[in-house]
Every structure is written in C-alpha cells, then in structure tokens.
Design a protein around this motif. Structure first.
Motif, short mmCIF file in Angstrom:
data_model
loop_
_atom_site.label_atom_id
_atom_site.label_comp_id
_atom_site.label_asym_id
_atom_site.label_seq_id
_atom_site.Cartn_x
_atom_site.Cartn_y
_atom_site.Cartn_z
N SER A 166 0.81 -1.22 0.00
CA SER A 166 0.00 0.00 0.00
C SER A 166 0.84 1.27 0.00
N HIS A 212 -4.04 4.65 -6.84
CA HIS A 212 -4.57 4.20 -5.54
C HIS A 212 -4.69 5.31 -4.51
N PHE A 266 -3.08 -4.02 -2.05
CA PHE A 266 -3.18 -4.21 -3.49
C PHE A 266 -2.46 -5.48 -3.91
N HIS A 267 -2.89 -6.11 -4.85
CA HIS A 267 -4.08 -6.10 -5.68
C HIS A 267 -4.87 -7.36 -5.46
N ASN A 268 -6.16 -7.28 -5.69
CA ASN A 268 -7.02 -8.46 -5.51
C ASN A 268 -6.58 -9.62 -6.38
N LYS A 269 -6.00 -9.34 -7.50
CA LYS A 269 -5.62 -10.42 -8.42
C LYS A 269 -4.14 -10.79 -8.34
N SER A 270 -3.43 -10.23 -7.38
CA SER A 270 -1.99 -10.45 -7.35
C SER A 270 -1.49 -10.62 -5.92
N THR A 309 -9.08 -2.14 -1.20
CA THR A 309 -8.35 -2.91 -2.20
C THR A 309 -8.66 -2.36 -3.59
N ASP A 310 -7.96 -2.88 -4.58
CA ASP A 310 -8.23 -2.54 -5.98
C ASP A 310 -7.84 -3.73 -6.84
N SER A 311 -8.31 -3.72 -8.07
CA SER A 311 -8.04 -4.83 -8.97
C SER A 311 -7.43 -4.43 -10.29
N PHE A 312 -7.42 -3.14 -10.61
CA PHE A 312 -7.00 -2.69 -11.94
C PHE A 312 -7.83 -3.39 -13.01
N ARG A 319 -12.74 -7.86 -10.62
CA ARG A 319 -12.91 -7.69 -9.17
C ARG A 319 -14.01 -8.61 -8.65
#
Length: 184
Positions: free
Chosen positions: A8, A14, A116-120, A143-146, A163
């Motif tokens: 973060s 962000h 960060f990130h929801n997918k990583s 959180t964020d996902s891009f 997301r």
C-alpha cells in the motif's frame, strides 16, 4: 488479530483508496490496539531482462530491475516506528519472509488484510495465510483490482468482472470480506 497492509505504498491510481479507506482502517486498528504489519515488494522485478516476471511486468528495459527498492509510504498511512515493515520478494508475503514467525510469536490467529491487488499480491498473501491456518478477513473497499477496459461494467456491483470474480473466489476459498466504511 492483526491488520496486514500489503503493497500500500503505491500512489498513482490508488491515492483515493489509500488516503480514505486504508487510512480509516489503520486509524481504527491502531485505536483498538491491533498490531499492524506492512509488506512491500522489495524488488522491481526478480531478475535480469530475460526473467519471466521481469518481462510480464514490462520491466525488461530497466537496468538492474532486480535491485531492492525501498517504498515511499503515503504520510497518511506511514508505518509507525513500532510497526514492522517486511520486504517480500514475490507475490506471497509469507514466502521467504519472517511474517509467519512474527505472527506466531504474538499468538495472532486472525488477519485483517488491506492493500493491493485483488488479483496479485494481496490475493496470494491471503491465500497463503489461509494455508498457514490463519482466519483471513479482507476489507474489500481497501483494495483494488485494476480492471481492464473490457472487464469494466458499471452495472456490476463490484464495478467490473475481474474484481467480482476475484472477490467471489476469495470468499469461497480463503476467508471473509467486509468494508471499512460499513457499506455493502
């Protein structure tokens, strides 16, 4: 219980999430007396210009992409002097770090995760926490996902399909999600 802040230190896209939601959750955690641990990516890539991860992240043009970096934290979420800041070398904050040992020495059994990130990195760290037998709770508005242009969807309750899918996978296989602001 501990608040785990994953990657973060980033600003850019962000800033609003960091300055509003993550700041709010950290202030509440600290007032409650919870321990706070921050994790960060210690290196830009993981190897030279032919490293797979270096190429995937588009870092092959950077000389010495493997060298450790020190993050610049937003002053609003700057770790306190008494809070550990743990470097990680990949997506999983437990892999090759003292995080599990630190948590066990404080008899922590529940992690509240933000970052960060929801997918990583956040996803992989939370998955690993679950595998290390921690109860994992994620504050999804911290959180964020891009989202990609083709996965954005204003009609989707999460704002996009990437997301939406990662949060549902998280809630199915890893732990629980809540919001810092109390909204659904």
């Amino acid at each position: 219980m501990i608040e785990l802040v994953v990657d973060s230190y980033e600003m850019g896209n962000h800033r609003e999430i960091i300055e509003n939601q993550i700041r709010l959750s950290l202030n509440v955690a600290r007032r409650m007396g919870l321990k706070v641990v921050s994790l960060y990516d210690a290196i830009s890539g993981v190897g030279g210009p032919n490293g797979v991860t270096t190429r995937i992240h588009g870092l092959a043009h950077i000389d010495n992409s493997w060298k450790p970096v020190t993050p610049t934290f937003n002053p609003l979420i700057q770790p306190l002097e008494s809070e550990p800041v743990i470097p990680k070398w990949g997506k999983d904050g437990f892999d090759g770090t003292p995080l599990d040992y630190y948590l066990k020495t404080w008899k922590i059994d529940t992690i509240v995760a933000v970052g960060f990130h929801n997918k990583s990195c956040l996803y992989q760290t939370c998955l690993s926490a679950r595998h290390h037998n921690y109860r994992v709770e994620m504050l999804r508005d911290c959180t964020d996902s891009f989202e990609f242009p083709d996965t954005r969807d204003a009609n989707n309750p999460e704002g996009g399909w990437l997301r939406f899918v990662f949060l549902r996978m998280y809630e199915t296989d890893i732990g629980y999600t809540y919001t810092a602001t109390g909204s659904q």
